[in-house]
Design a protein around this motif. Structure first.
Motif, PDB file in Angstrom:
ATOM      1  N   TRP A  95      15.907 100.981 -34.137  1.00  0.00           N
ATOM      2  CA  TRP A  95      16.409  99.766 -33.486  1.00  0.00           C
ATOM      3  C   TRP A  95      16.566 100.013 -31.997  1.00  0.00           C
ATOM      4  O   TRP A  95      16.989 101.081 -31.573  1.00  0.00           O
ATOM      5  N   LEU A 137      13.773  95.415 -23.569  1.00  0.00           N
ATOM      6  CA  LEU A 137      14.415  94.219 -24.081  1.00  0.00           C
ATOM      7  C   LEU A 137      15.019  93.443 -22.923  1.00  0.00           C
ATOM      8  O   LEU A 137      15.615  94.026 -22.020  1.00  0.00           O
ATOM      9  N   ALA A 165      21.867  91.740 -29.358  1.00  0.00           N
ATOM     10  CA  ALA A 165      20.716  91.620 -30.257  1.00  0.00           C
ATOM     11  C   ALA A 165      20.094  92.990 -30.417  1.00  0.00           C
ATOM     12  O   ALA A 165      20.284  93.876 -29.581  1.00  0.00           O
ATOM     13  N   VAL A 208      14.508  91.289 -36.256  1.00  0.00           N
ATOM     14  CA  VAL A 208      15.424  90.943 -35.172  1.00  0.00           C
ATOM     15  C   VAL A 208      16.768  90.575 -35.783  1.00  0.00           C
ATOM     16  O   VAL A 208      16.826  89.803 -36.746  1.00  0.00           O
ATOM     17  N   VAL A 243      16.263  94.879 -32.049  1.00  0.00           N
ATOM     18  CA  VAL A 243      14.899  94.644 -32.519  1.00  0.00           C
ATOM     19  C   VAL A 243      14.315  95.960 -33.021  1.00  0.00           C
ATOM     20  O   VAL A 243      14.545  97.015 -32.426  1.00  0.00           O
TER      21      VAL A 243
END
Length: 84
Positions: free
Chosen positions: A81, A6, A67, A39, A69
């Motif tokens: 996640w 990420l 964040a 997301v 994803v």
């Protein structure tokens, strides 16, 4: 398999897909990877509702502080996640 690598820059969140295209169990092979992702963004008050995208990137909202994803399987289940 969680998504990996990420990164966030310029208001855009990017990641690398890591689908389980090979079965983890010989008894119950998994379906083909659908290439869909859930997301969620955190703007300081916790993660909001998930949005679904079909590419490995999403534009973050202004003030994003975090964040996460997860890949969505062919059967609609959300995988583990990965957070940044």
């Amino acid at each position: 398999w969680p998504v990996c690598h990420l990164s966030a820059g310029g208001g855009v969140l990017r990641w690398v897909r890591r689908g389980a295209d090979l079965p983890e169990s010989w008894a119950l092979p998994e379906g083909a990877n659908a290439g869909r992702f859930a997301v969620e963004f955190d703007t300081g008050s916790g993660f909001g509702a998930a949005v679904e995208v079909d590419v490995p990137q999403a534009e973050g909202p202004p003030g994003m502080v975090g964040a996460r994803v997860a890949e969505i399987g062919a059967d609609g289940r959300i995988g583990p996640w990965a957070e940044i």
